[in-house]
Design a protein around this motif. Structure first.
Motif, PDB file in Angstrom:
ATOM      1  N   THR A 101      -5.897   5.686   2.331  1.00 12.46           N
ATOM      2  CA  THR A 101      -6.077   4.233   2.468  1.00 12.46           C
ATOM      3  C   THR A 101      -6.525   3.964   3.892  1.00 12.46           C
ATOM      4  O   THR A 101      -5.901   4.439   4.837  1.00 12.46           O
ATOM      5  CB  THR A 101      -4.750   3.467   2.229  1.00 12.46           C
ATOM      6  OG1 THR A 101      -4.213   3.873   0.986  1.00 12.46           O
ATOM      7  CG2 THR A 101      -4.992   1.967   2.210  1.00 12.46           C
TER       8      THR A 101
ATOM      9  N   TYR B 223       0.815  -1.219   0.000  1.00 12.82           N
ATOM     10  CA  TYR B 223       0.000   0.000   0.000  1.00 12.82           C
ATOM     11  C   TYR B 223       0.844   1.264   0.000  1.00 12.82           C
ATOM     12  O   TYR B 223       0.361   2.348   0.265  1.00 12.82           O
ATOM     13  CB  TYR B 223      -0.935   0.003   1.208  1.00 12.82           C
ATOM     14  CG  TYR B 223      -1.915  -1.146   1.188  1.00 12.82           C
ATOM     15  CD1 TYR B 223      -3.072  -1.080   0.407  1.00 12.82           C
ATOM     16  CD2 TYR B 223      -1.678  -2.300   1.918  1.00 12.82           C
ATOM     17  CE1 TYR B 223      -3.957  -2.136   0.364  1.00 12.82           C
ATOM     18  CE2 TYR B 223      -2.559  -3.367   1.890  1.00 12.82           C
ATOM     19  CZ  TYR B 223      -3.711  -3.271   1.111  1.00 12.82           C
ATOM     20  OH  TYR B 223      -4.578  -4.327   1.073  1.00 12.82           O
ATOM     21  N   LYS B 224       2.130   1.122  -0.278  1.00 16.70           N
ATOM     22  CA  LYS B 224       3.021   2.269  -0.189  1.00 16.70           C
ATOM     23  C   LYS B 224       2.761   3.280  -1.318  1.00 16.70           C
ATOM     24  O   LYS B 224       2.580   2.909  -2.467  1.00 16.70           O
ATOM     25  CB  LYS B 224       4.473   1.790  -0.254  1.00 16.70           C
ATOM     26  CG  LYS B 224       5.460   2.913  -0.042  1.00 16.70           C
ATOM     27  CD  LYS B 224       6.867   2.397   0.145  1.00 16.70           C
ATOM     28  CE  LYS B 224       7.797   3.593   0.273  1.00 16.70           C
ATOM     29  NZ  LYS B 224       9.152   3.204   0.648  1.00 16.70           N
ATOM     30  N   HIS B 225       2.707   4.565  -0.945  1.00 16.35           N
ATOM     31  CA  HIS B 225       2.622   5.652  -1.910  1.00 16.35           C
ATOM     32  C   HIS B 225       3.776   6.593  -1.616  1.00 16.35           C
ATOM     33  O   HIS B 225       3.967   6.979  -0.471  1.00 16.35           O
ATOM     34  CB  HIS B 225       1.311   6.428  -1.750  1.00 16.35           C
ATOM     35  CG  HIS B 225       0.118   5.652  -2.196  1.00 16.35           C
ATOM     36  ND1 HIS B 225      -0.436   5.781  -3.448  1.00 16.35           N
ATOM     37  CD2 HIS B 225      -0.614   4.719  -1.551  1.00 16.35           C
ATOM     38  CE1 HIS B 225      -1.467   4.970  -3.567  1.00 16.35           C
ATOM     39  NE2 HIS B 225      -1.607   4.309  -2.431  1.00 16.35           N
ATOM     40  N   THR B 226       4.533   6.960  -2.634  1.00 17.47           N
ATOM     41  CA  THR B 226       5.679   7.820  -2.381  1.00 17.47           C
ATOM     42  C   THR B 226       5.263   9.281  -2.506  1.00 17.47           C
ATOM     43  O   THR B 226       4.481   9.629  -3.385  1.00 17.47           O
ATOM     44  CB  THR B 226       6.807   7.509  -3.385  1.00 17.47           C
ATOM     45  OG1 THR B 226       6.838   6.097  -3.560  1.00 17.47           O
ATOM     46  CG2 THR B 226       8.149   7.957  -2.864  1.00 17.47           C
TER      47      THR B 226
ATOM     48  N   TRP C 115      -0.481  11.524   0.553  1.00 20.21           N
ATOM     49  CA  TRP C 115      -1.311  10.343   0.796  1.00 20.21           C
ATOM     50  C   TRP C 115      -1.454  10.165   2.306  1.00 20.21           C
ATOM     51  O   TRP C 115      -0.566  10.550   3.058  1.00 20.21           O
ATOM     52  CB  TRP C 115      -0.669   9.089   0.182  1.00 20.21           C
ATOM     53  CG  TRP C 115      -1.667   7.994   0.004  1.00 20.21           C
ATOM     54  CD1 TRP C 115      -1.980   7.018   0.905  1.00 20.21           C
ATOM     55  CD2 TRP C 115      -2.531   7.791  -1.117  1.00 20.21           C
ATOM     56  NE1 TRP C 115      -2.982   6.221   0.408  1.00 20.21           N
ATOM     57  CE2 TRP C 115      -3.339   6.672  -0.839  1.00 20.21           C
ATOM     58  CE3 TRP C 115      -2.702   8.470  -2.344  1.00 20.21           C
ATOM     59  CZ2 TRP C 115      -4.303   6.208  -1.734  1.00 20.21           C
ATOM     60  CZ3 TRP C 115      -3.650   7.991  -3.223  1.00 20.21           C
ATOM     61  CH2 TRP C 115      -4.446   6.868  -2.918  1.00 20.21           C
TER      62      TRP C 115
ATOM     63  N   ASN D 237      -7.190  10.570  -1.562  1.00 17.93           N
ATOM     64  CA  ASN D 237      -5.806  10.187  -1.265  1.00 17.93           C
ATOM     65  C   ASN D 237      -5.694   9.543   0.124  1.00 17.93           C
ATOM     66  O   ASN D 237      -4.899   9.938   0.957  1.00 17.93           O
ATOM     67  CB  ASN D 237      -4.872  11.404  -1.365  1.00 17.93           C
ATOM     68  CG  ASN D 237      -5.322  12.543  -0.476  1.00 17.93           C
ATOM     69  OD1 ASN D 237      -6.481  12.615  -0.077  1.00 17.93           O
ATOM     70  ND2 ASN D 237      -4.400  13.419  -0.141  1.00 17.93           N
TER      71      ASN D 237
END
Lengths: 98, 339
Positions: B204, B137-140, B171, B202
């Motif tokens: 999760t 689930y990583k968003h940079t 995010w 944006n």
């Protein structure tokens, strides 16, 4: 043939015994995790014995965790067999495969 | 020397008191949430004990004169047997750093420490699996925010906090406390949060886990009415967040609501600022405290909503919560009335 398993255990953590846990996993084969007070000298032999015992009982998709406190090899075998029997929910072993 | 093992359930008052006395004799305070103790006796005298609380083993103690691996391992065999019998296979335990090795030989692995006084261990590799799952689930981004919430129940106050966080971040990861120890069930809390935030893009929403404000990482959080604030456990929980969870998601910020009313949460916020920023191998996380929105001159909070529910004042709840939360409360209260 592979059979449905539940989590089970056998043995104790006392000296000269082994504590064996059998855990079903979402993977094929038999995974063995060993922690032994005599790992250095007997680690490979113990792993081989655990694998041999589990294979003879035709289980699959399991993780077998062994905490060994210097148990003799027939003790390890007996503990693994018992843990697997409990995992299978069976009371009587199939003596012919043992 | 032979020891006799027995179980002491919470219902047997006299024997429970004896366990308490024994723990005191070795400078341990009995934890309030233990359900069952396993004790070892020699000549009718308690020489060792260990407690089971949910999936956590705690208050494990041995008489000074008998400390050696022998008795410790016998005790752990018995304690594990009891835990497994209760269907709890994935276990945690708290102990002092000095005893890490003893418990490693019982199949437990080190997770995290606090203050060099307490360590948390587990008998599975579950934290590794959890970390691996999180990585997906990583968003940079420059600002990757995080929020941990219980939402008992979800109010407009929570919504405001999440909105603010989303505006300031590339995010946001929102973790919902999973432990079912609140008035509203996890299932309801989680659903209301998802429904109440469906328009934010944006964001999760994660189901919590044993590793984020749970009875394993932070037992005192769930004994709020006692006003017990154990800085050891707040530190433990935050160390796990910083060193294990946040790096998987590249989290740079953690957003919290200002907490003027609840002592436990306020203390947690203050400690969080210090701990998440101090030097460590994991990158620092900036804590941002956001003001609360008010209605009728008072901050909107979940405890305010629960109090209004107790007093059966449904119409006053309406302006404090989103329609989805209101609908659930209205159903709950009409059921209560029907009784």
């Amino acid at each position: 043939m592979s059979k449905k398993l539940e989590t089970a255990h056998a043995g104790t953590l006392e000296s000269s015994d082994a504590f064996v846990r059998v855990i079903p996993v979402d993977a094929k084969g038999i995974e063995i995790e060993l922690e032994s007070s005599v790992e250095e000298i007997y680690g490979d032999a113990i792993r081989a014995r655990v694998l041999e015992t589990a294979t003879a009982m035709s289980v699959e998709g399991v993780k077998i965790i062994v905490q060994d406190k210097g148990a003799l090899d027939y003790v390890i075998k007996a503990r693994v067999q018992t843990a697997i029997l409990r995992a299978l929910g069976e009371a009587e072993p199939d003596w012919s495969v043992l | 020397m032979s020891f006799v093992f027995s179980e002491v359930p919470h219902t047997s008052i006299v024997r429970w008191q004896k366990v308490k006395d024994f723990l005191q004799s070795v400078d341990l305070e009995m934890s309030e949430d233990v359900e069952i103790f396993v004790v070892a006796k020699e000549d009718d005298r308690i020489v060792a004990c260990g407690g089971l609380s949910g999936k956590v083993l705690k208050n494990i103690a041995l008489d000074e004169s008998l400390r050696g691996e022998g008795l410790a391992l016998s005790l752990m065999s018995e304690l594990l047997k009891v835990a497994f019998r209760e269907g709890r296979h994935e276990l945690f335990l708290f102990t002092k750093p000095d005893y890490q090795e003893v418990f490693e030989s019982c199949g437990f692995k080190y997770i995290e420490q606090a203050h060099h006084q307490v360590i948390l261990m587990e008998n599975s590799y579950n934290i590794d699996l959890y970390k691996k799952r999180l990585r997906k689930y990583k968003h940079t981004g420059d600002v990757v925010g995080s929020i941990v919430m219980n939402c008992n129940p979800f109010t407009l106050g929570h919504r405001f906090l999440v909105e603010q966080a989303c505006e300031r971040s590339h995010w946001v990861h929102l973790f919902v406390v999973k432990e079912d120890a609140s008035f509203f069930t996890f299932k309801d809390r989680y659903r209301l949060i998802c429904e109440g935030l469906v328009d934010l893009e944006n964001l999760t929403i994660h189901e919590g886990s044993d590793y984020i404000i749970s009875k394993a990482t932070f037992p005192t959080y769930f004994i709020k009415d006692k006003r017990q604030i154990d800085s050891l456990y707040t530190e433990l929980d935050l160390n796990i967040f910083r060193n294990h969870l946040a790096p998987q998601l590249g989290i740079t910020h953690r957003f919290v609501g200002e907490e003027p009313l609840c002592a436990v949460t306020n203390e947690y916020n203050q400690q969080m600022k210090k701990l998440l920023a101090r030097p460590s191998e994991a990158p620092p996380i900036e804590v941002v405290e956001l003001g609360r929105i008010e209605y009728g001159g008072e901050p909107i909070s979940a405890s305010r909503v629960r109090k209004l529910m107790q007093h059966n004042r449904l119409e006053e709840i309406l302006p404090l919560v989103p329609p989805t939360t209101y609908a659930l409360i209205a159903t709950m209260m009409s059921k209560e009335e029907a009784k």
